[in-house]
Scaffold this active site. Structure first.
Site, short mmCIF file in Angstrom:
data_model
loop_
_atom_site.label_atom_id
_atom_site.label_comp_id
_atom_site.label_asym_id
_atom_site.label_seq_id
_atom_site.Cartn_x
_atom_site.Cartn_y
_atom_site.Cartn_z
N HIS A 36 39.97 46.19 42.44
CA HIS A 36 41.29 46.10 41.80
C HIS A 36 41.21 45.23 40.56
CE1 HIS A 36 41.09 42.43 44.26
NE2 HIS A 36 41.89 41.90 43.35
N HIS A 63 39.48 42.16 34.83
CA HIS A 63 38.14 42.48 35.32
C HIS A 63 38.25 43.04 36.74
CE1 HIS A 63 38.85 38.54 37.19
NE2 HIS A 63 38.06 38.98 38.16
#
Length: 203
Positions: free
Chosen positions: A137, A55
């Site tokens: 990220h 995620h």
């Protein structure tokens, strides 16, 4: 409830990242598949993050009580953003949290604006949010150190996003899971006429 606001990667993107990790980071693959007893005098082995957990965090919220949870749902309704795309085409090793990550080389402006709005909304709901610059990220490996060989080649993986979510960080005997507890759509920036035509009015 321990939670965060973030983006869930499409299944196709998660599988592509997993395939890249297996090819570009074979050492992690081997260690993840091998069960060895822990020794006090050896460094912790790198751990591959489960594919289902991939995620992008927009704002980590930590422990949220019932009052803050209700306020969060209300404040997040005010967040407005358009769907966007990004390409995960770079990697980095963050020594502090000891993670290896994949990230977009050039984050989309819509993503950065969404993160800014989400953090502002969380603060308005009475939740403390990290004030450091936002760096989108996907965490791929935990307990990563300089001893972990760098990836053999860079990723080049595309993802489209049309909603963002409130995730719970839930731990049990099987590990950590991130179930989605609430979702909000990202709506294209359309004219009033187009929004009426597609039934996207606020009424």
């Amino acid at each position: 409830m321990r939670c965060f606001i973030g983006l869930d990667l499409p299944v196709k993107t998660k599988l592509a990242l997993e395939s890249w990790r297996q090819k570009a980071l074979p050492e992690v693959k081997e260690r993840a598949q091998t069960k060895r007893p822990a020794k006090s005098n050896t460094p912790a082995e790198s751990v591959a993050v489960p594919t289902a957990n991939f995620h992008i965090t927009l704002a980590f919220l930590g422990q949220v009580d019932a009052r803050q949870h209700e306020a969060l749902l209300n404040e997040m309704e005010q967040v407005k953003g358009s769907p966007f795309s990004l390409t995960l085409d770079s990697t980095a090793l963050w020594e502090g949290p000891k993670i290896l990550l994949a990230a977009p080389g050039e984050p989309d402006d819509a993503l950065m604006d969404l993160a800014r709005q989400v953090r502002k909304a969380a603060r308005a709901a009475g939740v403390q949010v990290d004030g450091r610059p936002y760096r989108p990220h996907v965490t791929l490996v935990r307990k990563a150190t300089d001893a972990l060989p760098p990836p053999l080649f860079a990723p080049d993986i595309h993802a489209d996003f049309s909603q963002f979510h409130l995730f719970e960080s839930f731990s049990n005997a099987q590990g950590v899971r991130y179930p989605i507890r609430h979702s909000w759509p990202l709506i294209p920036n359309m004219s009033v006429r187009e929004r009426l035509r597609q039934g996207l009015t606020d009424n």
